[in-house]
Design an enzyme around this catalytic site. Structure first.
Site, mmCIF file in Angstrom:
data_model
loop_
_atom_site.group_PDB
_atom_site.id
_atom_site.type_symbol
_atom_site.label_atom_id
_atom_site.label_comp_id
_atom_site.label_asym_id
_atom_site.label_seq_id
_atom_site.Cartn_x
_atom_site.Cartn_y
_atom_site.Cartn_z
ATOM 1 N N HIS A 12 -7.478 43.868 5.814
ATOM 2 C CA HIS A 12 -8.256 43.278 7.065
ATOM 3 C C HIS A 12 -7.844 41.827 7.064
ATOM 4 O O HIS A 12 -7.255 41.014 5.708
ATOM 5 C CB HIS A 12 -10.394 43.172 6.022
ATOM 6 C CG HIS A 12 -10.613 42.545 4.744
ATOM 7 N ND1 HIS A 12 -10.454 41.292 4.468
ATOM 8 C CD2 HIS A 12 -10.313 42.724 3.637
ATOM 9 C CE1 HIS A 12 -10.402 40.822 2.879
ATOM 10 N NE2 HIS A 12 -10.542 42.152 2.526
ATOM 11 N N GLU A 85 -13.822 48.601 -0.749
ATOM 12 C CA GLU A 85 -13.170 47.594 -2.218
ATOM 13 C C GLU A 85 -12.981 48.376 -2.911
ATOM 14 O O GLU A 85 -13.517 48.813 -3.499
ATOM 15 C CB GLU A 85 -13.036 46.249 -1.381
ATOM 16 C CG GLU A 85 -12.089 45.215 -2.409
ATOM 17 C CD GLU A 85 -10.481 45.701 -2.608
ATOM 18 O OE1 GLU A 85 -10.249 46.941 -3.237
ATOM 19 O OE2 GLU A 85 -9.749 45.236 -2.490
#
Length: 211
Positions: A12, A85
């Site tokens: 990202h 994550e």
């Protein structure tokens, strides 16, 4: 000859916590202005690879990065929670220097108290990649928008590297990617931490290299 499938593992764009060097983990931090610009630029490049499908973590920093590619390709984004994550437990929100000061032993092992292990993360990420590939035809390209630790750990398990070697592979910068390609018998890493489109490799070290 059947065309190889490819996977792009795309981190990202930038967040304020990235800039502040805070452990984000599963905390849902948005992209900052720079991160949004990074996503748009990267999406324009990746669109040239003609992706077949887009898979993403539902955390907004990854999902919004993936949406930038969706906007230029018309492909929908499939969210998979196994791509979030690494859970940081007590470290989430702390800076690297704060973690080192408060948790010196855990920091030396890079194992957050109350967080996930490398094995837990790598197994769920590879499972998500497996699911994403089920609908990818020969010659197709799967783009996976996720997070730095999740992608690195998942990639190394996917490629079959022994865990004692994982620390030798650097991470992904914001909005950069790695490219995996399916070979005759297994997958291989052809680009790592790239920010430009991959070019054909001309080499004599493999039977299936271009000449």
């Amino acid at each position: 000859m059947t065309e190889s499938r490819k996977i792009v593992l795309w981190r990202h764009g930038q967040t304020t916590w990235n800039v502040e060097r805070r452990f984000q983990g599963s905390t849902d931090i948005p992209l900052d202005d720079t991160g949004r610009e990074q996503a748009v630029r990267a999406a324009r490049l990746l669109a040239a690879l003609r992706p077949t499908a887009i898979l993403a973590s539902p955390l907004q920093r990854a999902a919004h990065t993936a949406e930038a590619l969706s906007a230029v390709t018309g492909l929908s984004v499939t969210l998979d929670r196994d791509l979030i994550e690494r859970g940081g437990g007590e470290w989430e929100g702390l800076t690297n220097s704060e973690i080192r000061a408060k948790y010196p032993t855990e920091h030396s092992l890079w194992q957050p108290p109350g967080g996930e292990t490398t094995e837990q993360v790598s197994k769920r990420v590879t499972a998500a990649i497996d699911r994403g590939l089920t609908e990818i035809p020969a010659g197709g390209l799967l783009v996976v928008a996720s997070h730095g630790a999740a992608l690195r750990l998942g990639m190394l398990r996917w490629l079959g590297f022994p865990e004692e070697l994982w620390s030798r592979f650097g991470g992904l910068s914001n909005c950069c990617w790695s490219v995996l390609e399916e070979g005759r018998s297994d997958w291989r890493l052809v680009e790592h931490n790239a920010g430009t489109l991959p070019e054909p490799v001309l080499s004599d070290d493999r039977a299936d290299s271009e000449t």
